[in-house]
Scaffold this active site. Structure first.
Site, PDB file in Angstrom:
ATOM      1  N   CYS A  37     -22.081  19.570  -0.920  1.00 24.83           N
ATOM      2  CA  CYS A  37     -20.808  19.540  -0.438  1.00 24.83           C
ATOM      3  C   CYS A  37     -19.816  19.259  -1.430  1.00 24.83           C
ATOM      4  CB  CYS A  37     -20.772  18.902   0.594  1.00 24.83           C
ATOM      5  SG  CYS A  37     -21.560  19.428   2.064  1.00 24.83           S
ATOM      6  N   HIS A  78      -6.131  28.145   6.005  1.00 27.62           N
ATOM      7  CA  HIS A  78      -5.952  29.033   4.882  1.00 27.62           C
ATOM      8  C   HIS A  78      -5.440  28.130   3.535  1.00 27.62           C
ATOM      9  CE1 HIS A  78      -6.734  32.082   7.397  1.00 27.62           C
ATOM     10  NE2 HIS A  78      -7.263  32.694   6.368  1.00 27.62           N
ATOM     11  N   GLU A 130     -17.367  21.698  12.571  1.00 25.56           N
ATOM     12  CA  GLU A 130     -17.261  22.208  11.191  1.00 25.56           C
ATOM     13  C   GLU A 130     -18.418  23.459  11.017  1.00 25.56           C
ATOM     14  OE1 GLU A 130     -17.271  19.490   7.249  1.00 25.56           O
ATOM     15  OE2 GLU A 130     -19.414  20.387   7.521  1.00 25.56           O
TER      16      GLU A 130
END
Length: 148
Positions: A37, A78, A130
């Site tokens: 990550c 976005h 998530e």
């Protein structure tokens, strides 16, 4: 159509409003402890915001659904979350864009907006999924009598 079950918050308010949204965003966790990550990667986050209160506004709303979408979806969708230096910082783990911090940040954003409204609704929780198997629920701690 989104169908999701999320943890309930028990309360004494007359009205409870829930707003669901999807937010497609990328992020990375600036820590070696984050493993993979640490690299830039993306998610389609599922977000649910729970707002409650006793009084409606002049339009008959607890809060306008559109306002919640503008506060969260329009800001974060976005984007690369790390680029939002107004809420996330690369030098302090309490402000890395982990799912936990994202949920807390969204709660703070919503609660700041709600506290300025005349009918004074409150954000009870923010749920951020998530991945299909991982999610976080952020609820503010209730102040204890000794803290007040």
């Amino acid at each position: 159509m989104m169908q999701q079950m999320y943890p309930q918050v028990f309360h004494d308010f007359q009205y409870e409003l829930n707003k669901d949204m999807h937010i497609a965003a990328a992020h990375y966790i600036p820590s070696d402890a984050a493993g993979k990550c640490k690299q830039v990667h993306g998610h389609t986050y599922f977000v649910n915001v729970t707002v409650a209160g006793d009084d409606l506004d002049e339009a008959g709303f607890l809060v306008n659904f559109k306002d919640l979408k503008v506060l969260l979806h329009d800001k974060f969708d976005h984007t690369i979350l790390n680029d939002h230096l107004d809420v996330f910082r690369p030098d302090n783990p309490d402000f890395f864009p982990t799912t936990e911090v994202v949920a807390r940040t969204m709660w703070e954003t919503v609660e700041n907006h709600l506290s300025a409204l005349p009918n004074k609704p409150t954000c009870l929780q923010v749920f951020v999924r998530e991945t299909p198997t991982s999610y976080v629920v952020y609820r503010p701690k209730k102040k204890r009598k000794k803290d007040q």
